[in-house]
Scaffold this motif. Structure first.
Motif, PDB file in Angstrom:
ATOM      1  N   ARG A  58     -96.461  -6.736  52.467  1.00 50.54           N
ATOM      2  CA  ARG A  58     -95.445  -6.573  53.497  1.00 50.54           C
ATOM      3  C   ARG A  58     -95.119  -7.890  54.198  1.00 50.54           C
ATOM      4  O   ARG A  58     -94.023  -8.077  54.705  1.00 50.54           O
ATOM      5  N   SER A  62     -88.610  -9.342  51.568  1.00 50.16           N
ATOM      6  CA  SER A  62     -88.128  -9.059  50.203  1.00 50.16           C
ATOM      7  C   SER A  62     -87.381 -10.248  49.606  1.00 50.16           C
ATOM      8  O   SER A  62     -87.381 -10.422  48.390  1.00 50.16           O
ATOM      9  N   TYR A  91     -91.943  -5.076  48.111  1.00 53.34           N
ATOM     10  CA  TYR A  91     -91.815  -4.960  49.560  1.00 53.34           C
ATOM     11  C   TYR A  91     -91.946  -3.490  49.986  1.00 53.34           C
ATOM     12  O   TYR A  91     -92.577  -3.175  51.007  1.00 53.34           O
TER      13      TYR A  91
END
Lengths: 230, 304
Positions: free
Chosen positions: B122, B126, B151
Motif C-alpha cells: 500500500r 499505484s 495496490y
C-alpha cells in the motif's frame, strides 16, 4: 472449594474437572472452585449480576484462562462443547439452516473444506433440530430478520444438532415466552439424555432455574456454593 | 465545550497557521497566479474539444456505432476493463492475506507479517507500481493491471482485515468453544458477518481504480490515461478537459451503481438506496423519506 457438597453418582470420569480454579480477568471474581461436571448433570449457575457467572462459563469453555488452577476437559476439543453465549453467537447474514449446520460441521474432520456444504448423511441432524424447535419453516431466512425469541431457538438448534457432551448456555432462555421455554428445555433435555451429556446454564430467573436443573451452583462472596443436588 | 478543549483547539489552529506560512515562505510568487490561470483556462482549456467523442480517422472504423471507435470510448472501456480485472484479482489475493492479518482470527506470528506485507504494497502509490511494471512488461494494459492489482491488494487487504476485526465477539467465541478450525471460523463466521462491508469495499476499490486509471495511464500503463498523457504532451489541453469530464461522468455512474448494489445486499437499511438527486444535490435538498425496513426485532411469523 470447601462449601461444595458433591453427592450422587461419581463413578464415571467427569466431563469437566475444575481444579482449585480462580476465575476472573485482572482480579479474581470467584476463587477456589473445585468441582466436577458429570454426564447427566443440568447445573444452574445463580447469583447477582457482575459476580462472575458468565466468566465462569467462559472459563469452562476455554475462552478465558483461569487466574490459577486448571480446567481438565474430558470431552473432545472439537465438537465436545456446545456454547450458547448471551448474545447467541449466530452469524446474522447466514440462513437459519447454515447456522444450525455449523453445529453439525464440527462432527466432521477439521480438514473438511468449509466452502462445501454439510454431507447429505449429516444434514438430518440439523433438520431434526430445526423441527424440534419449531423453526424448520424459517430454514432459508437470514438470521438477522428473525425476532429475539426465534434467534434463541436457532442458537439452541445449532447446539442440539452439534450433539456435544457438554452444553454451556448463558441466559439462553431470556426473551422466550412460557410455551417456548417448555419447547426449548424439552428439546435440550432430550438431547442431553440421549447423548448422555451435561449442561451448565447461567440463569437470572431463579424459579425457572430450580425447575429445570438438578444441581445449583450459587456464586456468593467470591465462592461457588453448591446448594441443591437431586 | 470545556476550557481545556478550547485551549487545545486554539493551539492546534495556531500551529497549523504558523506551519502554513512557514511552508509558503515567499508570497510574492503567488501574485498574478489567479489571472494566469484565467488566461490558461480561456486560451487552452475551454471549451472542451469534443472531437474525442468522434471516431478516430485511423484505423478506419468498421463498427456499427462510430462512437465506439472514439478515443473517449476506447480509453474509458479499457480503463474499466483494467479496473475490473485488477479489482477482482486484488480481492482474491487480498482475502486470504486479510484473514491472516486479522488479530481476532490469526495468531500474532501470522498477523504481523501479513500486515507488514499489506502496508508495503500500500505504501507505494499505484503510479509507482505502474512505473515498475511498465519497465517489466513495457507500455500497455498488462502493466496497468499489475500496478492496480498490487495496490488493490494492499489497500483492500487493510480495509478487509479491519472489517473482520470488527466482527462481533459472540459468533467467534461460539465457534472457538465448539472447536471450529481457524479456516472454518474465517470462512463460515468472519467473512459472512462482514460480507456487506467487504462488498462495499470492493465496489469502492473498483471506483477508485477507475479514477486512478487516468493517473497510471500517464506513465504508459494503458487506459484513458494513456490518451490524456498523449494530449498533454501535444499541448492539446482542451481534449484533456473533455476526457476528464467523460471520466468524471463515468465515475458518477459507477458511484450510483455501487450505492444501489450495496443497498441491495443490505436489508437492515444502514445503506439507503440512492436516488439521482441524492448524488447530484446536497443532502439537505435531496433528502427524502425512506420506508422503515424490516427490523431485526420484528421477526417473521411463527408458522407459514
Amino acid at each position: 472449594m470447601n462449601d461444595t457438597v458433591r453427592t450422587g453418582l461419581e463413578m464415571s470420569e467427569p466431563l469437566v474437572h475444575l481444579h482449585d480454579v480462580a476465575v476472573g480477568y485482572d482480579q479474581p471474581l470467584i476463587e477456589e472452585v473445585d468441582v466436577e461436571i458429570q454426564a447427566g448433570d443440568v447445573i444452574a449457575v445463580l447469583g447477582p449480576s457482575g459476580i462472575g457467572k458468565t466468566t465462569l462459563l467462559r472459563t469452562i469453555a476455554g475462552l478465558v484462562k483461569p487466574l490459577s488452577g486448571h480446567v481438565e476437559l474430558g470431552v473432545a476439543p472439537r465438537g465436545g462443547v456446545g456454547y450458547i453465549p448471551q448474545r447467541l453467537g449466530l452469524v446474522s447474514n447466514l440462513s437459519v439452516r447454515s447456522n444450525v449446520e455449523m453445529g453439525v460441521r464440527v462432527s466432521l474432520s477439521k480438514w473438511y473444506p468449509p466452502f462445501l456444504g454439510v454431507p447429505k448423511d449429516h444434514q438430518g441432524y440439523a433438520q431434526q433440530a430445526m423441527e424440534d424447535l419449531g423453526i424448520a419453516h424459517l430454514a432459508d431466512h437470514p438470521v438477522r430478520i428473525l425476532s429475539g425469541g426465534q434467534q434463541r431457538r436457532v442458537a439452541t438448534a445449532k447446539t442440539v444438532a452439534q450433539r456435544p457432551k457438554l452444553v454451556l448456555a448463558d441466559e439462553f432462555l431470556g426473551e422466550l415466552d412460557d410455551d417456548n421455554v417448555d419447547v426449548v428445555m424439552r428439546t435440550v433435555r432430550h438431547a442431553i439424555e440421549s447423548q448422555n451429556s451435561a449442561m451448565v446454564m447461567v440463569e437470572h430467573h431463579e424459579e425457572l432455574a430450580t425447575q429445570v436443573a438438578n444441581r445449583i451452583w450459587r456464586i456468593k462472596d467470591h465462592r461457588l456454593v453448591e446448594e441443591l443436588t437431586r | 465545550m470545556n476550557r481545556r478543549t478550547v485551549i487545545v483547539g486554539l493551539g492546534l489552529a495556531a500551529l497549523t497557521v504558523h506551519l502554513f506560512f512557514d511552508l509558503v515562505g515567499d508570497w510574492g510568487r503567488v501574485s498574478g497566479g489567479v489571472s494566469n490561470l484565467g488566461v490558461f483556462v480561456r486560451e487552452s482549456l475551454w471549451p472542451p474539444n469534443w472531437s474525442v467523442l468522434k471516431a478516430q480517422s485511423y484505423p478506419v472504423c468498421e463498427a456499427r456505432f462510430e462512437f465506439t471507435c472514439s478515443v473517449a470510448w476506447l480509453g474509458v472501456i479499457e480503463t474499466l476493463k483494467i479496473a475490473f480485472v485488477a479489482t477482482m484479482l486484488g480481492f482474491v489475493v487480498a482475502l486470504p492475506i486479510s484473514v491472516m492479518a486479522a488479530g481476532n482470527l490469526s495468531p500474532t506470528y501470522l498477523a504481523v507479517p501479513s500486515r507488514i506485507l499489506l502496508a508495503g504494497m500500500r505504501s507505494l502509490p499505484s503510479i509507482i507500481w505502474a512505473v515498475l511494471f511498465v519497465i517489466i512488461f513495457s507500455i500497455g494494459t498488462l502493466a496497468g493491471i499489475f500496478a492496480m492489482t498490487f495496490y488493490t491488494v494492499g489497500y483492500l487487504g487493510k480495509l478487509q482485515f479491519e472489517s473482520m476485526e470488527g466482527v462481533k465477539n459472540a459468533p467467534l467465541e461460539s465457534a472457538k468453544a465448539m472447536g471450529m478450525s481457524r479456516m472454518e471460523t474465517a470462512w463460515l463466521v468472519a467473512i459472512p458477518e462482514s460480507a456487506n462491508q467487504l462488498l462495499s469495499h470492493v465496489l469502492f476499490m473498483f471506483e477508485y481504480n477507475v479514477r486512478h486509471g487516468t493517473v497510471i495511464g500517464l506513465v504508459g500503463a494503458g487506459g484513458v490515461g494513456l490518451y490524456i498523457n498523449t494530449y498533454l504532451k501535444l499541448g492539446q489541453y482542451d481534449k484533456v478537459v473533455a476526457l476528464l469530464i467523460v471520466v468524471f461522468l463515468v465515475v458518477l455512474v459507477i458511484d450510483f451503481i455501487s450505492m444501489a448494489l450495496r443497498s441491495a445486499v443490505n436489508e437492515e437499511g444502514d445503506v439507503e438506496r440512492p436516488t439521482w438527486s441524492s448524488i447530484f444535490l446536497p443532502a439537505s435538498i435531496s433528502s427524502v423519506q425512506h420506508p422503515t425496513p424490516m427490523g431485526a426485532t420484528q421477526g417473521l411469523p411463527e408458522s407459514e
